[in-house]
Scaffold this motif. Structure first.
Motif, short mmCIF file in Angstrom:
data_model
loop_
_atom_site.label_atom_id
_atom_site.label_comp_id
_atom_site.label_asym_id
_atom_site.label_seq_id
_atom_site.Cartn_x
_atom_site.Cartn_y
_atom_site.Cartn_z
N MET A 169 9.13 10.05 -19.82
CA MET A 169 7.98 9.25 -20.62
C MET A 169 8.19 7.78 -20.32
N THR A 170 9.45 7.46 -20.21
CA THR A 170 9.68 6.21 -19.63
C THR A 170 9.37 6.05 -18.25
N ASP A 171 9.62 6.95 -17.54
CA ASP A 171 9.39 6.75 -16.00
C ASP A 171 7.77 6.60 -15.75
N TYR A 172 7.02 7.46 -16.53
CA TYR A 172 5.76 7.60 -16.33
C TYR A 172 5.00 5.96 -16.74
N ALA A 173 5.60 5.64 -17.84
CA ALA A 173 5.16 4.33 -18.61
C ALA A 173 5.41 3.12 -17.30
N GLU A 174 6.70 3.14 -16.83
CA GLU A 174 7.07 2.28 -15.73
C GLU A 174 6.19 2.40 -14.44
N ASN A 175 5.98 3.70 -14.07
CA ASN A 175 5.10 4.11 -13.07
C ASN A 175 3.79 3.22 -13.11
N PHE A 176 3.18 3.50 -14.29
CA PHE A 176 1.72 2.88 -14.47
C PHE A 176 1.96 1.38 -14.56
N THR A 177 3.03 0.68 -15.06
CA THR A 177 3.05 -0.70 -15.01
C THR A 177 3.39 -1.44 -13.54
N THR A 178 4.25 -0.57 -12.66
CA THR A 178 4.31 -0.80 -11.50
C THR A 178 3.15 -0.74 -10.59
N LEU A 179 2.04 0.10 -10.84
CA LEU A 179 0.70 0.33 -10.23
C LEU A 179 0.13 -0.91 -10.63
N GLN A 180 0.17 -1.27 -11.89
CA GLN A 180 -0.57 -2.36 -12.38
C GLN A 180 -0.11 -3.71 -11.69
N LEU A 181 1.23 -4.01 -11.52
CA LEU A 181 1.61 -5.19 -10.72
C LEU A 181 1.36 -5.13 -9.12
N SER A 199 -1.22 -3.92 -8.08
CA SER A 199 -2.85 -3.99 -8.04
C SER A 199 -3.17 -5.36 -8.22
N SER A 200 -2.46 -6.34 -9.16
CA SER A 200 -2.68 -7.54 -9.56
C SER A 200 -2.12 -8.51 -8.45
N PHE A 201 -1.18 -8.19 -7.83
CA PHE A 201 -0.46 -9.13 -6.84
C PHE A 201 -1.74 -9.77 -6.01
N PRO A 202 -1.40 -11.17 -5.89
CA PRO A 202 -0.30 -12.05 -6.14
C PRO A 202 -0.37 -12.54 -7.44
N ASN A 203 -1.38 -12.38 -8.28
CA ASN A 203 -1.72 -12.76 -9.53
C ASN A 203 -0.97 -11.97 -10.82
N ASP A 255 0.70 -1.39 0.02
CA ASP A 255 -0.07 0.01 -0.15
C ASP A 255 1.02 1.26 0.07
N LEU A 256 1.88 1.08 0.95
CA LEU A 256 3.01 2.35 0.70
C LEU A 256 3.57 2.52 -0.60
N HIS A 257 3.98 1.32 -1.28
CA HIS A 257 4.63 1.37 -2.46
C HIS A 257 3.53 2.02 -3.33
N TYR A 258 2.35 1.56 -3.33
CA TYR A 258 1.48 2.14 -4.34
C TYR A 258 1.32 3.63 -4.28
N GLU A 267 2.97 -12.14 -16.48
CA GLU A 267 4.29 -12.23 -16.87
C GLU A 267 4.73 -11.35 -17.85
N GLY A 268 3.81 -10.87 -18.74
CA GLY A 268 4.03 -9.80 -19.82
C GLY A 268 4.14 -8.40 -19.24
N VAL A 269 3.27 -8.17 -18.17
CA VAL A 269 3.45 -6.93 -17.64
C VAL A 269 4.75 -6.77 -16.72
N VAL A 270 5.12 -7.84 -16.08
CA VAL A 270 6.53 -7.79 -15.44
C VAL A 270 7.78 -7.55 -16.58
N PHE A 271 7.57 -8.36 -17.77
CA PHE A 271 8.66 -8.32 -18.44
C PHE A 271 8.64 -6.58 -19.12
N ARG A 272 7.30 -6.22 -19.48
CA ARG A 272 7.22 -4.68 -19.86
C ARG A 272 7.76 -3.74 -18.86
N GLY A 273 7.53 -3.95 -17.60
CA GLY A 273 8.00 -3.15 -16.71
C GLY A 273 9.80 -3.15 -16.47
#
Length: 190
Positions: A123-135, A137-141, A71-74, A144-150
């Motif tokens: 731009m890359t940092d923003y894309a990475e941030n949105f990917t991290t938020l997605q990860l 939000s979806s944890f523990p599920n 939650d803090l990381h988010y 792999e594609g999102v992890v790879f993109r991040g």
């Protein structure tokens, strides 16, 4: 945009930009990372700081953080790290432009690189941030594609940061060499 960057690339704007950048870099992020360490009970860092990562590393980090740490990381990623590019981006644009102007003696020559490189990081940092938020939000599920993109975004961000540091360093070095040469020529004439 180049003319505006040239106009603002002065010590008057660089110093406050550096102070704000320093506040985020040396106070705010370390403060929150310390809270993550306390929650995890061991040394951990934000996913944003990994140059690359795997599904296993993300799972390990998020498991160590527990719900409170995730939650803090988010919060850090969705608030502080969304503001941070608006801090470091302009700072690096101004810094690179300042040294390029000093090195070339021109108000516009080469300044597009001062705009382009930090913009790529942002731009890359923003894309990475949105990917991290997605990860998060979806944890523990984890997908792999999102992890790879991040991971690839994290890697690209490191490359763009190194290129920006290189541009700042070499333009500063060029300015120093130019200054020394001019001083030597001036002394030899005198």
């Amino acid at each position: 945009m180049i003319q505006l960057l040239s106009k603002w690339a002065t010590l008057k704007t660089l110093i406050p930009a550096f102070l704000v950048f320093s506040f985020f870099t040396f106070f705010l992020f370390p403060r929150y990372e310390q809270q993550l360490i306390e929650i995890a009970g061991e040394k951990v860092q934000l996913l944003d700081k990994y140059p690359t990562y795997t599904n296993a590393q993300v799972t390990d980090l998020f498991t160590k953080l527990k719900t409170e740490g995730r939650d803090l990381h988010y919060f850090i990623t969705s608030v502080i790290d969304m503001i941070y590019p608006l801090v470091y981006g302009p700072f690096f644009m101004l810094l690179i432009a300042f040294f390029i102007k000093k090195m070339t003696g021109s108000e516009t020559t080469g300044l597009s690189i001062a705009l382009f490189l930090p913009l790529l990081i942002m731009m890359t940092d923003y894309a990475e941030n949105f990917t991290t938020l997605q990860l998060l939000s979806s944890f523990p599920n984890l997908d792999e594609g999102v992890v790879f993109r991040g991971s690839k975004l994290a890697n690209l961000k490191v490359i763009f940061i190194l290129l920006s540091f290189g541009a700042a360093f070499f333009s500063c070095l060029g300015w120093i060499v130019k200054t020394l040469v001019l001083m030597t020529v001036g002394r030899n004439r005198g």
